[in-house]
Design a protein around this motif. Structure first.
Motif: not given
Lengths: 543, 314
Positions: A520-539
C-alpha cells in the motif's frame, strides 16, 4: 536562471505509414513543440500513448524509431543544432553527450554480452578511459545505485539479474560516459510497485549526485512528480501545459491536465458479503510440471454472485496461476474448486460445456487474445455459435446488441482488430466473454496495458455490466488504485499464498500485515515529497 | 551439461535408427548380387551356391545384428563384388572427400558470414542487392552446369587449373590443391548462397530487437552494432544452416565428383550401387548418416554453448 542545455524550437516530427490496401501516407506525430531544459534539471514529459513523448525524447538524440523522421524545427544542445549533424557527429553525440534509458531493460540489454561489457562499451570506444578505470567507474555507479554486490554484478549476463536491478544497471550504463543529458523513457513502468520505489529513488539520487540533466518520459504523473523539476503535458503531439511540478500537480490550468491529475476518481461502494458463494476455492495447491516449488500454496477464497474479488500481488505472486487453475489449464495437485454448487473437474478436457460457458476470461493483452484476421463480428459471434447455436441474422443481431452493451456502436461489426484502439480492443474482448452469458469472468490485468483515462472507461463499463448482468468478477491486478475502484472483496497474494483476505474496507484499513503495508505504501501518490516519505517510512520499519 | 548429454544420447539413438532404416532399405532393393556377379547365363545351382557362400540366405534379423556388431568393432564387412575389406577401401575415399569438403568449407563458411553481414549493413542498397543476386544465381544453376562453366573458363580458355581432379597419394599438398581448385570453387558457389541468405535473415531478425536500438543509441558504428550486438544473437540459426551445408559437402557431392573424376565417397557409392554390392552401400549409407547426425548434433551443441541463458543458469 541557469544555463540552457537543451533548446527545442518548433519541433515537427513525422512518419510514413503503410495502411493495408491504401497508398502510403505521411502523418505528423509532433506538431511544433518547443521547450528548454537547463543544465542539471529534470523535465518530465507526460501524456498518454501516442502523445509523442518518446518521439520527442529520442529527438534529443536526433533519432527516429522505425520510419520516424524529424521534419522541421531545431534542437540545440549546448548551442549546437544537432538536427543538422552528419552521421559521424551524431555518433559522437549518442552515447556520449546524451544517453538513453529504455523502458524494458530486460529487452534493452544484449542477452549475449556480460553486463559490465555493455556498461563500459561507449566509455572504452571513445577512449575516455582504459578498461580498468572504466570498470571502476561502473562499479562506483553500481554502488551509488544501490545494486547488490557491485563488484561482481557486472560479470553476470542480463538473464541472471532481476528486472528492477537491470533497470538500475541500465541507468549506470547511461551515466558511465559522463553525459550532460540522460533520457529516461518510462524506466519504471514495467516494474512492480515495490520495486519501482527503489529504482525511482536510485535514479533520483544518481541524477542529483552526478548533476546530469534529464528528460523523464512517463504516462504516470504521480511518478514523474517525484523526480522532475518541471513537467510538460503532451497530447496528440502538442504541448498542453508546461510548468514547474508544483503548479502542474496542485494548480493545473488545462482541463486535460486536471483529468490526468484527478484520474482514478471512481470509487464504488462494496456490496455486503453474500451467504452463498458462487465460486469456492479450498486449499488449492499447484505447481508447474517440472518445477520443484509450489506456485500456489493452500489458497482458499470465495466469490459471491454479482460481486468482485480482486486478487492483488506482484509479478510472481501466483495470481495468474490461480486463474489458470480455476479455468482448468493447470490441474492443481491438491484442493477443490466448487462452482455454482457443483465440483469442477481439475482438468479442462473433462469439464462440461456449461462449465466452460459460465466461466469466461479476459486477458491483459487484448491484441494477442484476438485473431487478427477475424472481424469483430466473427470474434464476438464465435461463442454465440458454439454455446447457443446462433447463426446468420440471429447471430448478427445478438452481436450488435453486445456491441451496444460495450458502448461501441453497431458499425464496428465488420472491422478488424488492427483498426481498433487499445481500449476498443479490450471492449471487444469483454463482449466476447459476455456473449457466453457467464456467471464469472476472470479479468487478468485487463487494464494494465491501457492509458489511465482509457482504463477508467473500461472499469466503469465493467461495473455497469455487473449491475446489468449480475456477473461476478475475479479481478487480477497489481494496481491498488484499480482495486479500490472495482472490488468488493480483496485477496492479497505473496509468494503463492493469500496473506490477507476479506471485504475491501477491512483489507484496506489498518492494522496491516508487513507485506500489505509495504504494498500500500508503494503506490505512487500524486504529491510532492511522497518518495522521500516512503523511503523514510521503510527505513523506520526496518529499525 | 544435462542438455549436452541429452543431445549426445539422442544422436546415438538416431544413428541406430538410421542403421535399421539403411539395412531395411537395402533389403528391399530390387536385384540380386549373385545374379549381377555371375551374369545372365549362370545356372540356378551356381547362383544358389554363390548366395550360400555370400551369406545372403540367412534371416534378415541375424544379418542385421551380425552387421551391426561388426560395425561396432570397426569391421564394415567385405565387398561382395571384389572381396576387398570395405573399411580399408573406404578410408582413402573418405579422406579424399573430407579433404575436398574441408577446403570448400574453409572458404565458404567465413565468406558467407562476411557477405551476410555486409548485406545487412547495406540492406536495400546496391551491395546487398549485388550479393543477393550473385549468390541466388549461383544457387539456381545446377552444380554440373557450374562445373562445366568453370571448366570452360579456367581450363579451356585460360588454362589455369586442370579439368580432371584425380588425386592420389604421393602428390604434394600444393599439387592436390591445384587439382581440386575448380571443384572447390563449384562447391563454394553451391553452398554460399544458402548460408549467406540465412546469415542475412537471422541477423535482420535480431536487428528488430530493443537491444539493437540501445546499441544504436550508444553511437556505435553500424558495422559494430551488427558484428558485436546482432550477430552473436543470431548464431544458433546460422550454425544450423552451416552444418547442413557442411553435411551436404560430405555426402551430397556425387555429381561434382563424377564431373571432375574425383576419387571420393560419392563415386565409390555410385559404383557399388550399380553392382548391387549391398555391404558397400550399407557401409556408405551408415557413414553418411553418421556425418549428418554428427554435424547436426554439433550444431545443437554450438547453439547451446553460444546461448548464455543455457550456459549460465540463474
Amino acid at each position: 536562471m541557469g544555463e540552457i542545455l537543451l533548446d527545442a524550437r518548433d519541433l515537427k516530427i513525422g512518419a510514413t505509414v503503410y495502411p493495408a490496401g491504401e497508398p502510403p501516407k505521411d502523418i505528423t506525430i509532433v506538431h511544433g513543440v518547443s521547450f528548454t531544459l537547463e543544465k542539471g534539471k529534470v523535465l518530465g514529459l507526460i501524456g498518454e500513448s501516442g502523445a509523442g513523448k518518446s518521439t520527442i525524447g529520442l529527438s534529443a538524440m536526433a533519432y527516429g524509431r522505425g520510419g520516424v523522421r524529424i521534419t522541421g524545427g531545431q534542437m540545440f544542445l549546448n548551442g549546437r543544432d544537432i538536427l543538422s549533424e552528419g552521421p559521424s557527429g551524431l555518433r559522437e553525440l549518442r552515447g556520449g553527450e546524451v544517453t538513453y534509458v529504455a523502458q524494458s531493460a530486460a529487452a534493452a540489454f544484449n542477452p549475449a554480452m556480460r553486463l559490465i561489457d555493455q556498461v563500459i562499451e561507449t566509455t572504452l570506444r571513445r577512449g575516455l578511459a582504459n578498461r580498468e578505470e572504466a570498470e571502476n567507474r561502473a562499479i562506483d555507479l553500481f554502488r551509488q545505485l544501490g545494486l547488490p554486490s557491485p563488484e561482481t554484478i557486472g560479470k553476470r549476463y542480463p538473464h541472471q539479474v532481476s528486472g528492477g536491478q537491470l533497470q538500475r544497471v541500465m541507468t549506470a550504463m547511461a551515466l558511465c560516459p559522463r553525459p550532460s543529458l540522460v533520457i529516461f523513457d518510462e524506466p519504471t513502468t514495467a516494474l512492480d510497485v515495490t520495486t519501482q520505489i527503489d529504482v525511482l529513488a536510485a535514479i533520483k539520487k544518481a541524477i542529483h549526485d552526478t548533476g546530469v540533466a534529464a528528460l523523464y518520459i512517463t504516462h504516470d504523473l504521480a511518478v514523474v512528480a517525484q523526480v522532475a523539476d518541471e513537467i510538460m503535458v503532451l497530447k496528440s503531439g502538442r504541448t498542453v501545459e508546461h510548468g514547474d511540478v508544483q503548479q502542474i500537480i496542485e494548480a493545473p490550468r488545462e482541463d486535460y491536465t486536471r483529468a490526468l491529475v484527478s484520474v482514478r476518481s471512481i470509487d464504488h461502494e462494496a456490496k455486503p458479503p453474500a451467504a452463498e458463494p458462487l465460486l469456492q476455492i479450498k486449499n488449492l495447491t499447484a505447481r508447474y510440471p517440472g518445477l520443484s516449488q509450489d506456485v500456489l500454496k493452500n489458497v482458499s477464497v470465495e466469490i459471491a454472485q454479482g460481486q468482485t474479488l480482486a486478487i492483488v500481488g506482484e509479478s510472481g505472486s501466483g495470481k495468474s496461476t490461480l486463474a489458470r487453475a480455476i479455468t482448468g489449464l493447470l490441474p492443481p495437485s491438491k484442493g477443490a474448486i466448487t462452482f455454482a454448487g457443483r465440483r469442477l473437474s481439475d482438468k479442462l478436457e473433462t469439464r462440461t460445456r456449461d462449465d466452460l460457458r459460465e466461466l469466461q476470461m479476459i486477458y491483459q493483452m487484448a491484441d494477442v487474445a484476438m485473431n487478427p484476421r477475424h472481424t469483430v463480428g466473427t470474434i464476438i459471434g464465435r461463442p454465440l455459435e458454439f454455446y447457443f447455436g446462433l447463426r446468420g441474422a440471429q447471430k448478427r443481431k445478438r452481436v450488435q446488441e453486445l456491441l451496444d452493451q460495450i458502448e461501441m456502436g453497431k458499425n464496428f461489426i465488420d472491422r478488424y482488430p488492427a483498426e481498433l484502439s487499445g481500449g476498443q480492443k479490450q471492449r471487444v474482448c469483454i463482449a466476447r466473454a459476455l456473449a457466453a452469458k457467464p456467471k464469472l469472468i476472470i479479468c487478468d490485468e485487463v487494464t494494465s496495458a491501457l492509458d489511465p483515462l482509457v482504463a477508467d472507461g473500461i472499469l466503469k463499463l465493467l461495473l455497469d455490466l455487473q449491475a446489468q448482468e449480475d456477473v461476478a468478477y475475479m479481478f487480477i491486478t497489481h494496481d491498488l488504485a484499480t482495486v479500490r475502484a472495482i472490488a468488493d472483496g480483496i485477496a492479497v497474494m505473496h509468494r503463492g499464498k493469500v496473506v490477507r483476505y476479506g471485504p475491501k474496507a477491512q483489507v484496506l484499513s489498518p492494522p496491516f500485515d508487513d507485506y500489505t503495508d509495504l504494498l500500500l505504501a508503494s503506490v505512487p501518490e500524486m504529491k510532492l515529497g511522497w518518495l522521500e516519505s516512503v523511503i523514510e517510512h521503510r527505513a523506520g520499519a526496518q529499525d | 551439461m544435462k542438455l549436452l548429454a541429452q543431445r549426445l544420447t539422442l544422436g546415438l539413438l538416431l544413428l541406430l535408427a538410421a542403421s535399421v532404416l539403411i539395412f531395411m532399405g537395402t533389403e528391399i532393393l530390387p536385384g540380386d548380387v549373385a545374379q549381377s556377379i555371375l551374369g545372365q547365363s549362370a545356372t540356378p545351382q551356381a547362383l544358389a551356391n554363390l548366395r550360400e557362400q555370400l551369406g545372403v540366405n540367412e534371416p534378415a534379423m541375424t544379418r542385421y545384428f551380425d552387421w551391426l556388431f561388426g560395425v561396432l568393432r570397426g569391421d564394415l564387412g567385405t565387398a561382395l563384388t571384389n572381396g576387398q575389406d570395405i573399411a580399408t577401401a573406404m578410408a582413402g575415399r573418405l579422406s579424399n572427400t573430407l579433404f575436398l569438403a574441408c577446403s570448400a568449407a574453409v572458404i565458404a563458411v567465413p565468406l558467407a558470414i562476411i557477405l551476410g553481414v555486409i548485406a545487412v549493413r547495406y540492406r536495400g542498397q546496391w551491395p546487398d542487392k549485388l550479393i543477393s543476386g550473385v549468390t541466388l544465381t549461383s544457387v539456381s544453376i545446377p552444380e554440373f552446369m557450374l562445373g562445366y562453366i568453370a571448366m570452360y573458363f579456367l581450363t579451356v580458355k585460360f588454362q589455369i587449373f586442370p579439368s580432371v581432379s584425380t588425386i592420389h597419394e604421393g602428390m604434394s599438398l600444393l599439387d592436390k590443391f591445384q587439382a581440386i581448385a575448380i571443384p572447390v570453387l563449384v562447391l563454394v558457389l553451391v553452398v554460399l548462397g544458402h548460408m549467406m541468405r540465412m546469415t542475412r535473415a537471422a541477423i535482420l531478425n535480431v536487428m528488430q530487437s530493443a537491444y539493437i536500438e540501445t546499441a544504436e543509441l550508444k553511437g556505435l558504428r553500424p558495422i559494430t552494432v551488427i558484428a558485436r550486438h546482432a550477430f552473436p544473437n543470431a548464431i544458433a540459426p546460422v550454425v544450423n544452416v552451416v552444418m547442413i551445408n557442411l553435411a551436404y559437402l560430405v555426402v551430397g557431392v556425387v555429381v561434382v565428383e563424377v564431373v571432375f573424376v574425383f576419387p571420393g565417397m560419392g563415386q565409390y557409392l555410385v559404383d557399388h550401387v550399380t553392382k548391387r554390392d549391398v555391404p558397400v552401400v550399407q557401409a556408405c549409407g551408415l557413414v553418411f548418416a553418421a556425418v549428418y547426425i554428427g554435424l547436426n548434433m554439433l550444431a545443437d551443441i554450438v547453439s547451446i554453448l553460444s546461448n548464455p541463458r543455457l550456459r549460465h543458469r540463474k
